[in-house]
Design a protein around this motif. Structure first.
Motif, PDB file in Angstrom:
ATOM      1  N   ILE A  23       0.870  -1.170   0.000  1.00  0.00           N
ATOM      2  CA  ILE A  23       0.000   0.000   0.000  1.00  0.00           C
ATOM      3  C   ILE A  23       0.910   1.223   0.000  1.00  0.00           C
ATOM      4  N   PRO A  24       0.728   2.124  -0.957  1.00  0.00           N
ATOM      5  CA  PRO A  24       1.623   3.279  -0.993  1.00  0.00           C
ATOM      6  C   PRO A  24       1.456   4.150   0.241  1.00  0.00           C
ATOM      7  N   ASP A  25       2.551   4.733   0.648  1.00  0.00           N
ATOM      8  CA  ASP A  25       2.545   5.594   1.820  1.00  0.00           C
ATOM      9  C   ASP A  25       1.721   6.843   1.520  1.00  0.00           C
ATOM     10  N   PRO A  26       0.784   7.212   2.396  1.00  0.00           N
ATOM     11  CA  PRO A  26      -0.037   8.381   2.111  1.00  0.00           C
ATOM     12  C   PRO A  26       0.740   9.694   2.152  1.00  0.00           C
ATOM     13  N   ALA A  27       1.954   9.696   2.635  1.00  0.00           N
ATOM     14  CA  ALA A  27       2.731  10.928   2.715  1.00  0.00           C
ATOM     15  C   ALA A  27       3.694  11.047   1.535  1.00  0.00           C
ATOM     16  N   THR A  28       3.325  10.519   0.380  1.00  0.00           N
ATOM     17  CA  THR A  28       4.186  10.652  -0.788  1.00  0.00           C
ATOM     18  C   THR A  28       4.195  12.092  -1.264  1.00  0.00           C
ATOM     19  N   ALA A  29       5.161  12.392  -2.113  1.00  0.00           N
ATOM     20  CA  ALA A  29       5.358  13.775  -2.552  1.00  0.00           C
ATOM     21  C   ALA A  29       4.177  14.287  -3.377  1.00  0.00           C
ATOM     22  N   ARG A  30       3.633  13.462  -4.252  1.00  0.00           N
ATOM     23  CA  ARG A  30       2.550  13.931  -5.119  1.00  0.00           C
ATOM     24  C   ARG A  30       1.281  14.219  -4.317  1.00  0.00           C
ATOM     25  N   ALA A  31       0.943  13.326  -3.398  1.00  0.00           N
ATOM     26  CA  ALA A  31      -0.253  13.545  -2.583  1.00  0.00           C
ATOM     27  C   ALA A  31      -0.081  14.777  -1.694  1.00  0.00           C
ATOM     28  N   THR A  32       1.112  14.951  -1.163  1.00  0.00           N
ATOM     29  CA  THR A  32       1.382  16.127  -0.334  1.00  0.00           C
ATOM     30  C   THR A  32       1.298  17.406  -1.159  1.00  0.00           C
ATOM     31  N   LEU A  33       1.775  17.337  -2.395  1.00  0.00           N
ATOM     32  CA  LEU A  33       1.695  18.501  -3.278  1.00  0.00           C
ATOM     33  C   LEU A  33       0.246  18.888  -3.544  1.00  0.00           C
ATOM     34  N   TRP A  34      -0.610  17.915  -3.860  1.00  0.00           N
ATOM     35  CA  TRP A  34      -2.016  18.211  -4.127  1.00  0.00           C
ATOM     36  C   TRP A  34      -2.737  18.695  -2.876  1.00  0.00           C
ATOM     37  N   LEU A  35      -2.358  18.146  -1.733  1.00  0.00           N
ATOM     38  CA  LEU A  35      -2.957  18.572  -0.469  1.00  0.00           C
ATOM     39  C   LEU A  35      -2.611  20.029  -0.179  1.00  0.00           C
ATOM     40  N   ARG A  36      -1.353  20.380  -0.349  1.00  0.00           N
ATOM     41  CA  ARG A  36      -0.937  21.776  -0.123  1.00  0.00           C
ATOM     42  C   ARG A  36      -1.523  22.718  -1.158  1.00  0.00           C
ATOM     43  N   LEU A  37      -1.614  22.242  -2.407  1.00  0.00           N
ATOM     44  CA  LEU A  37      -2.213  23.070  -3.447  1.00  0.00           C
ATOM     45  C   LEU A  37      -3.685  23.340  -3.136  1.00  0.00           C
ATOM     46  N   GLY A  38      -4.386  22.345  -2.623  1.00  0.00           N
ATOM     47  CA  GLY A  38      -5.781  22.545  -2.232  1.00  0.00           C
ATOM     48  C   GLY A  38      -5.922  23.555  -1.111  1.00  0.00           C
ATOM     49  N   GLY A  39      -5.051  23.473  -0.113  1.00  0.00           N
ATOM     50  CA  GLY A  39      -5.076  24.458   0.975  1.00  0.00           C
ATOM     51  C   GLY A  39      -4.745  25.850   0.488  1.00  0.00           C
ATOM     52  N   LEU A  40      -3.780  25.948  -0.423  1.00  0.00           N
ATOM     53  CA  LEU A  40      -3.401  27.246  -0.982  1.00  0.00           C
ATOM     54  C   LEU A  40      -4.539  27.838  -1.814  1.00  0.00           C
ATOM     55  N   LEU A  41      -5.192  27.002  -2.613  1.00  0.00           N
ATOM     56  CA  LEU A  41      -6.316  27.500  -3.410  1.00  0.00           C
ATOM     57  C   LEU A  41      -7.468  27.970  -2.527  1.00  0.00           C
ATOM     58  N   MET A  42      -7.706  27.278  -1.428  1.00  0.00           N
ATOM     59  CA  MET A  42      -8.749  27.737  -0.508  1.00  0.00           C
ATOM     60  C   MET A  42      -8.407  29.105   0.057  1.00  0.00           C
ATOM     61  N   ALA A  43      -7.160  29.283   0.480  1.00  0.00           N
ATOM     62  CA  ALA A  43      -6.757  30.568   1.061  1.00  0.00           C
ATOM     63  C   ALA A  43      -6.797  31.687   0.025  1.00  0.00           C
ATOM     64  N   VAL A  44      -6.307  31.408  -1.183  1.00  0.00           N
ATOM     65  CA  VAL A  44      -6.308  32.423  -2.247  1.00  0.00           C
ATOM     66  C   VAL A  44      -7.742  32.763  -2.641  1.00  0.00           C
ATOM     67  N   GLY A  45      -8.604  31.745  -2.707  1.00  0.00           N
ATOM     68  CA  GLY A  45     -10.002  32.000  -3.052  1.00  0.00           C
ATOM     69  C   GLY A  45     -10.696  32.877  -2.027  1.00  0.00           C
ATOM     70  N   LEU A  46     -10.433  32.620  -0.751  1.00  0.00           N
ATOM     71  CA  LEU A  46     -11.027  33.469   0.285  1.00  0.00           C
ATOM     72  C   LEU A  46     -10.492  34.898   0.206  1.00  0.00           C
ATOM     73  N   ALA A  47      -9.199  35.033  -0.071  1.00  0.00           N
ATOM     74  CA  ALA A  47      -8.616  36.376  -0.183  1.00  0.00           C
ATOM     75  C   ALA A  47      -9.194  37.122  -1.390  1.00  0.00           C
ATOM     76  N   LEU A  48      -9.351  36.429  -2.524  1.00  0.00           N
ATOM     77  CA  LEU A  48      -9.924  37.086  -3.702  1.00  0.00           C
ATOM     78  C   LEU A  48     -11.383  37.473  -3.472  1.00  0.00           C
ATOM     79  N   GLY A  49     -12.118  36.621  -2.804  1.00  0.00           N
ATOM     80  CA  GLY A  49     -13.513  36.955  -2.497  1.00  0.00           C
ATOM     81  C   GLY A  49     -13.617  38.145  -1.563  1.00  0.00           C
ATOM     82  N   ALA A  50     -12.735  38.208  -0.578  1.00  0.00           N
ATOM     83  CA  ALA A  50     -12.738  39.346   0.354  1.00  0.00           C
ATOM     84  C   ALA A  50     -12.263  40.622  -0.329  1.00  0.00           C
ATOM     85  N   LEU A  51     -11.356  40.512  -1.294  1.00  0.00           N
ATOM     86  CA  LEU A  51     -10.854  41.676  -2.023  1.00  0.00           C
ATOM     87  C   LEU A  51     -11.891  42.210  -3.013  1.00  0.00           C
TER      88      LEU A  51
END
Length: 140
Positions: A23-51
């Motif tokens: 079973i692949p380790d859930p902390a692989t680089a690609r999954a971590t990249l998509w997880l961080r990208l999702g968090g970043l998009l949420m933050a940027v989306g909230l900032a753009l909506g507030a702006l």
């Protein structure tokens, strides 16, 4: 909880059997990249909506307000996509480990069960289930 030699042996055995399942380790680089990208998009989306709100109210020009509304809509879209990415990759890691743990626990349960205790003898005769007997075949 006690941490004796049996719990350490169980933990080592669990890690070894998890590696055997490949079973692949859930902390692989690609999954971590998509997880961080999702968090970043949420933050940027909230900032753009507030702006977008003060930008739309700062001008009387309908063209400027339209641009601000488009910016706000893009922010909402980015936040939704980011939230979906974040939720997908965070749940994938959790559920993958949970499934491996369930598999291991069921295997351990099967090891502990007595094979003779699992066999249930069939009842004698045909079960009635509170049905009254009839003389002929069933109507069609």
């Amino acid at each position: 909880m006690t941490t004796g030699p049996t719990s350490e042996a169980r933990a080592d055995r669990f890690v070894r059997e998890l590696a055997e399942l490949k079973i692949p380790d859930p902390a692989t680089a690609r999954a971590t990249l998509w997880l961080r990208l999702g968090g970043l998009l949420m933050a940027v989306g909230l900032a753009l909506g507030a702006l977008a709100f003060p930008l739309a109210h700062a001008t009387d020009s309908s063209l400027g307000q339209g641009d601000a509304l488009a910016l706000g809509l893009g922010g909402v879209t980015a936040a939704m996509v980011g939230g979906a990415l974040f939720l997908r990759y965070s749940l994938t890691g959790f559920l993958r480990f949970w499934l491996a743990r369930q598999s291991y626990d069921l295997y351990q349960l099967g090891e502990r069960l007595d094979p003779a205790a699992v066999i249930i003898p069939a009842p004698e005769g045909e079960p009635r289930h509170a049905v009254t007997p009839h003389a002929g075949p069933a109507p069609r």
